[in-house]
Enzyme design. Sequence first.
Site, PDB file in Angstrom:
ATOM      1  N   GLY A 143       0.708  -1.678   0.222  1.00 52.81           N
ATOM      2  CA  GLY A 143      -0.312  -0.149  -0.125  1.00 52.81           C
ATOM      3  C   GLY A 143       0.733   1.181   0.084  1.00 52.81           C
ATOM      4  N   CYS A 144       0.015   2.124   0.920  1.00 50.21           N
ATOM      5  CA  CYS A 144       0.921   3.367   0.930  1.00 50.21           C
ATOM      6  C   CYS A 144       2.846   3.233   1.218  1.00 50.21           C
ATOM      7  CB  CYS A 144       0.455   4.901   1.578  1.00 50.21           C
ATOM      8  SG  CYS A 144      -1.491   4.705   1.079  1.00 50.21           S
ATOM      9  N   ALA A 145       2.708   2.650   2.190  1.00 50.57           N
ATOM     10  CA  ALA A 145       4.467   2.518   2.537  1.00 50.57           C
ATOM     11  C   ALA A 145       5.052   1.401   1.242  1.00 50.57           C
ATOM     12  CB  ALA A 145       4.397   1.601   3.795  1.00 50.57           C
ATOM     13  N   LEU A 348       3.599   5.247   5.727  1.00 48.32           N
ATOM     14  CA  LEU A 348       2.814   4.345   6.567  1.00 48.32           C
ATOM     15  C   LEU A 348       1.482   3.529   5.627  1.00 48.32           C
ATOM     16  CD1 LEU A 348       1.947   6.563   9.140  1.00 48.32           C
ATOM     17  CD2 LEU A 348       3.731   5.328   9.677  1.00 48.32           C
TER      18      LEU A 348
END
Length: 362
Positions: A143-145, A348
């Site tokens: 994901g965003c990480a 994160l």
Amino acid sequence: MPTILSVAEAVPEFEIRQEQAIDFARELFSERFKDIERLLKAFQNGQIEKRHIVKDIVWYREDHSFGVKNNAYIESAVTLGMRAIEACLKNEIFLTREIHCEEIDAIFYISTTGMATPSVEARIMNLMPFREDTKRIPIWGLGCAGGAAGLSRAFEYCNACPDSKVLVLSVELCSLTFQRNDFSKSNLIGTSLFADGVACALICGNEVNVENLSAKKTVPAIINTQSTLMPDSLDVMGWDIRDQGLFVVFSRDIPSIIEEWLKPNVSKFLNENGLKLAEIDHFIAHPGGKKVIEAYIKSLGIPVSMTDISLDVLKQFGNMSSATILYVLRRFMEIGGEEGSYGLCTALGPGFSSELLLLKWG
């Protein structure tokens, strides 16, 4: 230390203003939410002005099967991925000469918004003149990480193979996961926030003669990285995978989790590297949303101005999952850092997880 030499983007074709997104959401959700106008304030308060998507907005008003959406993902991922790679390897802002595909030793492909086997970088390698022995490392599900994790894994690869040139290609087409018939608040918030974005970074090992390749006076070297998983936090964010495709899971507790968890995590990382937060000059943060940026500021006690670039990327592009951190990083690299200045790169993602990189300009 391995060095980040170039970063470039490939911006999807269709621009959507936040006012258009509000009208779209009102049309879609108004019958299910009696307080729709109150909920739509999330669109107005998120400080996003526009985003980019791979299809015209009319396409999202129609039902599409998981297969159709995933095929659209593969097609756009290959097209935009090639464009981002070319822009990265020919970037005159960062490079004194073009880096040829044949010089690349490994490709880390990062994504969470579609699936392909053979993976997307293999499809790209059939269309661009990479060597047949170029290493392929597709990474899915962070994901965003993911963008920060890709940089971290490239750092480790270049430490093991210090004469290598490595690409980190992040492709996130969040709009193609949109569920028209999902009337959850998570989907409503996701509709206010997520966008499509593609970016590519070039990382070189310390035996590569970076001084002859870099057009900038200083470039960021990766000093160290840290990956952290929070126990018992699987339900904070991610996908619920159903017959119709990927359904967003997005906890309202994310900002409060960041406030409580991030500072001890960052402090531990910096202490292990002999630094304090006050010595960080550049805060290269993934802007998950306005509330996430505010949580960074509150948790770490940093000046608001240190998040200006992250906030500007959020305003102009929205949250593009893993690709977003590379958009932020490119802008820091274009401005340049003074020799010896430190940067902290943070993102994160699902897990719930944190990726940190310590950078030093030199």
